[in-house]
Design a protein around this motif. Sequence first.
Motif, PDB file in Angstrom:
ATOM      1  N   HIS A   1      -5.435  -9.554   4.777  1.00  0.00           N
ATOM      2  CA  HIS A   1      -5.092  -8.151   5.064  1.00  0.00           C
ATOM      3  C   HIS A   1      -4.143  -8.015   6.257  1.00  0.00           C
ATOM      4  O   HIS A   1      -4.121  -7.000   6.934  1.00  0.00           O
ATOM      5  CB  HIS A   1      -6.357  -7.323   5.307  1.00  0.00           C
TER       6      HIS A   1
ATOM      7  N   VAL B   1       0.924  -5.720   2.764  1.00  0.00           N
ATOM      8  CA  VAL B   1      -0.249  -6.440   3.237  1.00  0.00           C
ATOM      9  C   VAL B   1      -0.237  -7.856   2.670  1.00  0.00           C
ATOM     10  O   VAL B   1      -0.015  -8.071   1.473  1.00  0.00           O
ATOM     11  CB  VAL B   1      -1.550  -5.722   2.800  1.00  0.00           C
TER      12      VAL B   1
ATOM     13  N   ASN C   1       0.867  -1.173   0.000  1.00  0.00           N
ATOM     14  CA  ASN C   1       0.000   0.000   0.000  1.00  0.00           C
ATOM     15  C   ASN C   1       0.909   1.229   0.000  1.00  0.00           C
ATOM     16  O   ASN C   1       1.516   1.562   1.011  1.00  0.00           O
ATOM     17  CB  ASN C   1      -0.909   0.000   1.240  1.00  0.00           C
TER      18      ASN C   1
END
Length: 271
Positions: free
Chosen positions: A223, A219, A212
Motif C-alpha cells: 500500500h 498504490v 485509486n
Amino acid sequence: MTVRLWDAWMGEPVGEPLRGHNSTVSSVSFSPDGTRIVSGSRDYTVRLWDAGTGEPVCEPLRGHTSSVWSVSFSPDGTRIVTGSSDSTVRLWDARTGEPVGEPLRGHSSSVTSVSFSPDGTRIVTGSHDNTVRLWDAVMRQPLQQCAMSNPSAFLDEHCTIEATTTGMTMMTLNTSNNHSISFSSNPIHALRNTSELMQLADDTSSTYFLLNRDSGWMVGPKHRLLFWVPLASRHPFYSPQTALVIPRGGPELDLSRMAHGQHWQKCREQP
C-alpha cells in the motif's frame, strides 16, 4: 427475462423458455461444443444452462454490481468473459461458475462488448468510454512492465508477456530479475532500478499497482503511495492494466529518470 432456443432451419421454438433471470437478458452465447449456453442480464447475474435439457448448470454467477451487457466463451470452453455497466470485465470458470481472480479494471464506463481471440490468449473489450481495450488472458501470473532501451528487444525470444486476473500487464526478461515498471505505451519510459520497490511485495501473485480513482494515488506493494494523479487525468490515465488502448491520447508518464526509494540521493550526485 427468458432465454429461448430456436430451430435455425424451421424457425420454430425448441422446448420451453429458459427461466431464471428476473430482468432483461442482454447477451447470450453457446459454448464451442454447443452443450451449454451462457446468458447475461440486467439483473447483474450471469447464468449457465444445459443446451440439451434447458436446465441451469449451476447457481447464478454473481460478482458484477450492475447490468451484464456481454458474455462470451473462450475457444476451449473452459472460461467465460463478461462485461458490465460497472465498468469491469470478469473471467469465470465455465465448469464451476466461480470467478477467476479479480475484475479487470481499466474502462471508465459500461463495457458493452467482450470477446476472446481465436487462440484464447487475448480478450478484446469495447466500452461506452469510446475505447477498445486488448487484454492478455493468461491467468495467475505476477504482473509488471519491463522497459528496455531498445524497442526491438520486444522481439527477443527470451521476452514474454504475461498477465493476471487484474489485467495489469507484465513483461519480463527470463535472463534478468531486475523488473521495470511502466505507465507509458513506450517501454523506454519505464521506471528503472525497481528491485528495492519490488522486494516489498509479499508474494508474486499479489496486485502490485493500482490507481485509486477517488484519491488519485497510485498504490504499490504494501500500500505504498507512489505518485498522485490529478482528477482530470484519472479516467483516461494510461495504466499497466491493458496491453493496448484504442484510441490513444490519455496521459502517459516518463518515469525513466524518476528517483525513488534510496535512489533519491543520486539527484545531488548528477547534474
